[in-house]
Design an enzyme around this catalytic site. Structure first.
Site, PDB file in Angstrom:
ATOM      1  N   LYS A 219       0.935  -1.012  -0.193  1.00 16.66           N
ATOM      2  CA  LYS A 219      -0.036  -0.197  -0.050  1.00 16.66           C
ATOM      3  C   LYS A 219       0.871   1.138   0.110  1.00 16.66           C
ATOM      4  CE  LYS A 219      -4.484   0.708   2.201  1.00 16.66           C
ATOM      5  NZ  LYS A 219      -4.613   0.426   3.926  1.00 16.66           N
TER       6      LYS A 219
HETATM    7  C1  E4P Z   1      -8.639   1.404   3.962  1.00 13.84           C
HETATM    8  O1  E4P Z   1      -7.223   0.547   3.472  1.00 13.84           O
HETATM    9  C2  E4P Z   1      -8.360   2.304   5.441  1.00 13.84           C
HETATM   10  O2  E4P Z   1      -7.212   1.236   5.935  1.00 13.84           O
HETATM   11  C3  E4P Z   1      -9.711   2.664   6.347  1.00 13.84           C
HETATM   12  O3  E4P Z   1     -10.334   1.921   5.553  1.00 13.84           O
HETATM   13  C4  E4P Z   1      -9.517   3.246   6.571  1.00 13.84           C
HETATM   14  O4  E4P Z   1     -10.672   3.405   7.260  1.00 13.84           O
HETATM   15  P1  E4P Z   1     -10.934   4.788   8.555  1.00 13.84           P
HETATM   16  O5  E4P Z   1     -11.411   6.048   7.783  1.00 13.84           O
HETATM   17  O6  E4P Z   1     -12.142   4.074   8.983  1.00 13.84           O
HETATM   18  O7  E4P Z   1      -9.356   5.337   9.402  1.00 13.84           O
END
Ligand code: E4P
Length: 220
Positions: free
Chosen positions: A83
Site C-alpha cells: 500500500k
Molecule cells: C483502508 O484501507 C483503510 O485502512 C481504512 O478503510 C480507513 O478507514 P477509516 O477512515 O475508518 O480509518
C-alpha cells in the site's frame, strides 16, 4: 463484489475468515498500532489465514525509502499487496513496483483526478476513503460513482476500485449498486451485514413450530 476486512486484529480475521466470505485484508499504520503487534509478524500471520490480497502500507514518504520498504513487505508472503499513499512519490513507487510484478494498493484517494492517476500508474487497487469524506459533509459515495463511471470508459484501466473507510452496511450496499469491485469493511460492519431483526424473529417462529411437530430431521 469482493469483501476485504479492514483490521490488523488476527483474532477478528480468523473468526471472520471462517465464514468463507473474506476475500482479502487491508491494514494501515493506525490499525497496526491498535493491534499492539510487530508489523511483519502480524502480517505473516494474516497472510497464512487469508490467501487473498493482504494490504501492507509503507511508512516512508520518499520514493527511494518507499521502494526499500515495499520490497521488505512484499517478501513476507506471496499475497502481500503493497500500500502506498496517493502522493507523487507514492505513484512513482506504484509504477515501479507494478512493473516489477508487485501488486499495489494506492491509498488515501479523495478525488476522481487522483484515481485516474493511480490507474495510469498501474495500481492493482485504488482506495477512495468514503467515510472520511462523509465526515466533512462531502458525499463519499458520489466519489465512488464518479471513479467507477470513469474507469468503465477506459477498459484498458485494470485498477479495481476498493471502497475504503466504510462506516455502515448502507455504504456496502450503495457501493455494490454502483458496481465497485471491492469493499473493505471493519469487522463490526461485516458482522452487521448478516443481521436483520426479521430474520431473528422468523427463525424463532420456525423453530417454535418445528418443536410442536415433535420430529427430528436426523432422528429417522
Ligand atoms: C483502508 O484501507 C483503510 O485502512 C481504512 O478503510 C480507513 O478507514 P477509516 O477512515 O475508518 O480509518
Amino acid at each position: 463484489m469482493k469483501f476485504f476486512v479492514d483490521t490488523a486484529d488476527i483474532a477478528e480475521i480468523r473468526d471472520l475468515a471462517e465464514t468463507g466470505l473474506v476475500d482479502g485484508v487491508t491494514t494501515n499504520p493506525s490499525l497496526v498500532a491498535k493491534s499492539g503487534r510487530k508489523f511483519t509478524e502480524v502480517l505473516a500471520e494474516i497472510c497464512e489465514v487469508v490467501p487473498g490480497p493482504v494490504s501492507a502500507e509503507v511508512a516512508a514518504t520518499d520514493f527511494a525509502t518507499m521502494m526499500k520498504e515495499a520490497w521488505r513487505l512484499a517478501r513476507i508472503a506471496d499475497n502481500i499487496t503493497v500500500k502506498v499513499p496517493l502522493t507523487r512519490d507514492g505513484l512513482k513507487a506504484c509504477r515501479a513496483l507494478t512493473k516489477d510484478g508487485i501488486k499495489v494498493n494506492v491509498t488515501l484517494c479523495f478525488s476522481p483526478a487522483q484515481a485516474i492517476l493511480a490507474a495510469k500508474a498501474g495500481a492493482t487497487f485504488v482506495s477512495p476513503f468514503i467515510g472520511r469524506l462523509d465526515d466533512v459533509s462531502i458525499d463519499g459515495m458520489a466519489l465512488i460513482a464518479d471513479i467507477c463511471a470513469i474507469f468503465r470508459r477506459y477498459p484498458a484501466f485494470t485498477t479495481e476500485v476498493l471502497v475504503a473507510s466504510v462506516r455502515h452496511p448502507r455504504h456496502v450496499v450503495e457501493a455494490a449498486k454502483i458496481g465497485a469491485h471491492v469493499v473493505t469493511v471493519p469487522p463490526k460492519v461485516l458482522r452487521q451485514l448478516f443481521d436483520h431483526p426479521l430474520t431473528d424473529k422468523g427463525l424463532a417462529a420456525f423453530l417454535a413450530d418445528w418443536k410442536k411437530t415433535g420430529q427430528s430431521i436426523l432422528g429417522d
